[in-house]
Enzyme design. Structure first.
Site, short mmCIF file in Angstrom:
data_model
loop_
_atom_site.label_atom_id
_atom_site.label_comp_id
_atom_site.label_asym_id
_atom_site.label_seq_id
_atom_site.Cartn_x
_atom_site.Cartn_y
_atom_site.Cartn_z
N ASN A 6 0.82 -1.17 0.04
CA ASN A 6 -0.07 -0.08 -0.10
C ASN A 6 0.78 1.46 0.07
OD1 ASN A 6 -1.87 1.97 0.38
ND2 ASN A 6 -2.15 1.34 2.75
N LYS A 8 0.14 4.26 -0.17
CA LYS A 8 -0.54 5.55 0.41
C LYS A 8 -0.61 6.57 -0.71
CE LYS A 8 0.38 3.41 4.65
NZ LYS A 8 0.09 3.49 6.35
N HIS A 93 -9.49 0.96 4.80
CA HIS A 93 -8.20 1.15 5.54
C HIS A 93 -8.43 1.81 6.74
CE1 HIS A 93 -4.01 2.64 6.50
NE2 HIS A 93 -3.72 1.26 5.93
N GLU A 95 -6.71 4.60 7.81
CA GLU A 95 -6.56 5.72 7.66
C GLU A 95 -7.97 6.17 6.80
OE1 GLU A 95 -2.85 5.37 5.52
OE2 GLU A 95 -1.91 5.13 7.41
N GLU A 163 -5.04 -5.25 10.56
CA GLU A 163 -4.20 -4.09 10.76
C GLU A 163 -4.42 -3.26 12.24
OE1 GLU A 163 -2.15 -3.00 6.79
OE2 GLU A 163 -3.91 -1.85 7.16
N GLY A 169 2.65 2.16 10.59
CA GLY A 169 3.56 3.27 10.37
C GLY A 169 4.22 3.67 11.77
N SER A 206 3.65 -2.16 10.23
CA SER A 206 4.99 -2.44 10.67
C SER A 206 5.73 -3.50 10.13
CB SER A 206 5.46 -2.02 11.99
OG SER A 206 4.91 -0.48 12.33
#
Ligand code: PEP
Length: 247
Positions: A6, A8, A93, A95, A163, A169, A206
């Protein structure tokens, strides 16, 4: 085993060089039975898909609108992604859930749209750090799957990415025992919803070349969704090639 990247909101036309390196090294992964999907930002999907015609790297989107077309300024449909050469799309996701207030119900519509458009739907779920600290992680993920993964989806074109939000991240990952517990939990939920049809379950958060072997060896981990480390061909392939052989 599926390793999905991904990118992003990262990448510009110069990223095609890095993508070219991924394509060049993809046969090393394919030889081990590992599927690779790269999800660049929308503006690079057609370029990547054109480039990937000679390789086993599939290209995916990072989001899609529930509708196939219409008055939705700035949005992209699953059908548009497919027309550009994408074969998969990430939906839900964390985010997007946070930045765009996406609910489980909307994610369910997007997952349905993804398959309507002919794409593999990669549906993301995962608890926040506060939810884990309060002992709610298993219940939160169960609720997210129940509400964002409709049972009329085709399980063969469905992937669940677990996730944990706090691991994305941050350089932090759950313990191997916690990953094993959550993936077994997700497997049980999916078996109940899809009559034992196999659905791949990815771990995301991560993942790096240095921790991939240990994470990918865990029971019910069928691959990884990789953010930061998917931007570099050596890191992305390093993760894929760390995958142990699994039946
Ligand atoms: C992600 O964004 O899906 C992700 C897993 O990111 P990272 O690998 O950078 O934690």
């Amino acid at each position: 085993m599926l390793i999905a990247g991904n990118w992003k909101m990262n990448g510009d036309p110069s990223s095609m060089e890095e993508f070219g390196r991924m394509i060049a090294r993809a046969p090393e992964a394919t030889a081990k039975g590992i599927d690779l999907v790269v999800c660049p930002p929308f503006v690079l999907i057609a370029k990547c898909a054109d480039r990937a015609t000679v390789s086993k790297v599939e290209v995916g989107g990072q989001d899609c609108h529930p509708e196939p077309s219409g008055a939705h300024t700035g949005d992209i449909s699953a059908e548009m992604l497919a027309a550009c050469g994408a074969t998969a799309v990430i939906v839900g996701h964390s985010e997007r859930r946070t930045d765009h207030n996406e609910t489980d119900a909307l994610v369910a519509e997007k997952a349905t749209a993804a398959q309507r458009g002919g794409l593999m739907a990669i549906v993301c779920v995962g608890e926040t750090e506060a939810q884990r600290d309060q002992g709610e992680a298993l219940a939160v993920v169960k609720r997210q799957i129940e509400n964002s993964v409709p049972t009329n989806l085709d399980p063969a074109r469905l992937v669940i990415a677990y996730e944990p939000v706090w691991a994305i991240g941050t350089g932090r990952t759950p313990s191997i025992d916690d990953i094993a517990q959550m993936h077994a939990h997700i497997r049980t939920i999916l078996e109940g919803r899809f009559a034992n049809a196999p659905v791949r379950i990815l771990y995301g958060g991560s993942v790096k070349p240095g921790n991939a072997a240990e994470i990918l060896a865990v029971d019910n981990v069928d691959g990884a969704l990789v953010g930061g480390a998917s931007l570099k061909a050596d890191d992305f392939l390093g993760i894929a090639l760390a995958a142990p052989a699994k039946s």
